[in-house]
Design a protein around this motif. Structure first.
Motif, short mmCIF file in Angstrom:
data_model
loop_
_atom_site.label_atom_id
_atom_site.label_comp_id
_atom_site.label_asym_id
_atom_site.label_seq_id
_atom_site.Cartn_x
_atom_site.Cartn_y
_atom_site.Cartn_z
N ILE A 1 0.84 -1.20 0.00
CA ILE A 1 0.00 0.00 0.00
C ILE A 1 0.87 1.25 0.00
CG2 ILE A 1 -1.75 1.30 1.28
CD1 ILE A 1 -2.69 -1.42 2.44
N SER A 2 1.90 1.23 0.81
CA SER A 2 2.81 2.38 0.89
C SER A 2 3.52 2.61 -0.44
CB SER A 2 3.84 2.14 2.01
OG SER A 2 4.70 3.24 2.13
N GLU A 3 3.93 1.50 -1.07
CA GLU A 3 4.59 1.60 -2.37
C GLU A 3 3.62 2.12 -3.44
OE1 GLU A 3 6.74 -1.33 -5.68
OE2 GLU A 3 6.22 -2.11 -3.71
N ARG A 4 2.39 1.64 -3.39
CA ARG A 4 1.37 2.11 -4.34
C ARG A 4 1.15 3.62 -4.19
NH1 ARG A 4 -3.71 -2.17 -4.69
NH2 ARG A 4 -2.62 -3.80 -5.86
N ARG A 5 1.03 4.09 -2.94
CA ARG A 5 0.81 5.52 -2.72
C ARG A 5 1.92 6.34 -3.35
NH1 ARG A 5 2.78 9.64 -0.93
NH2 ARG A 5 4.59 8.48 -0.19
N ALA A 6 3.17 5.91 -3.16
CA ALA A 6 4.32 6.63 -3.72
C ALA A 6 4.27 6.64 -5.25
CB ALA A 6 5.62 6.00 -3.22
N MET A 7 3.89 5.50 -5.85
CA MET A 7 3.83 5.41 -7.31
C MET A 7 2.65 6.22 -7.87
SD MET A 7 4.90 1.40 -7.89
CE MET A 7 5.18 1.50 -9.65
N PHE A 8 1.52 6.19 -7.15
CA PHE A 8 0.37 7.01 -7.56
C PHE A 8 0.73 8.50 -7.46
CE2 PHE A 8 -2.79 3.46 -6.32
CZ PHE A 8 -2.78 2.98 -7.62
#
Length: 207
Positions: free
Chosen positions: A102-109
């Motif tokens: 989730i944290s990685e997704r937020r950064a990529m988004f």
């Protein structure tokens, strides 16, 4: 969505739009299921996002919450319409989503949204304006997706009925049935997405 005045300057002065994804929220469901909503902060002076009382130089800020599937849909629509633009990579899909995912997704988004807000074509595209919830007529999508107001949905359904009447299609019932099947298909897709977004922060896979 609440719009508020924001004192700071727009960073992307050439587009009049700043986008960022500073945080996310886990929305719990039953039996360890749930989904994640990513908070997209919009800072803009674009007229499409302002009411009649605002001045042209006014800057407004608001936030929209979007699921992975909604951001993925925007990504695919932008990629299809603007194939010459190389958007940052979309996070991969995984069945069980942990905190690190989730944290990685937020950064990529966040990277994707910042990229979009810097590109003049993408920042003013009907796809993005609709995604962010503007009522601008240029951003109306007659597929009926992401329409926040139920009355708008009813209007679109009535327009669809009028369209069939104007065409004088003899088999109106089959036309309406096909519309219902499309709606069922969309609901099924949403259900599939919920399954893909099962949260498993403790590493316990439960069915």
């Amino acid at each position: 969505t609440l719009c508020i005045f924001f004192p700071r300057q727009i960073q992307n002065t050439h587009t009049g739009l700043d986008l960022s994804v500073p945080e996310y929220q886990e929305v719990r469901g039953k039996m360890m299921s749930g989904h994640v909503e990513y908070h997209i902060v919009v800072v803009t002076r674009l007229a499409a996002f302002k009411s009649a009382k605002h001045k042209p130089e006014d800057v407004v800020q608001f936030m929209v919450s979007k699921k992975y599937s909604e951001i993925e849909e925007l990504y695919q629509r932008l990629t299809a319409r603007y194939p010459h633009v190389s958007l940052p990579l979309l996070p991969r899909k995984v069945l069980f989503v942990g905190e690190s995912d989730i944290s990685e997704r937020r950064a990529m988004f966040n990277d994707i949204m910042k990229f979009i807000s810097k590109d003049e074509d993408l920042a003013t595209s009907p796809e993005l304006l609709e995604f962010l919830g503007t009522k601008s007529s240029s951003a109306v999508d007659f597929k009926g997706k992401n329409v926040p107001d139920d009355r708008e949905k009813e209007d679109e359904e009535n327009e669809a009925l009028d369209f069939f009447k104007e065409e004088k299609t003899p088999d109106l019932i089959s036309q309406l049935l096909s519309v219902e099947n499309v709606k069922k298909g969309e609901k099924k897709e949403e259900g599939d997405e919920e399954e893909e977004e099962i949260l498993d922060p403790l590493g316990i896979i439960r069915y």
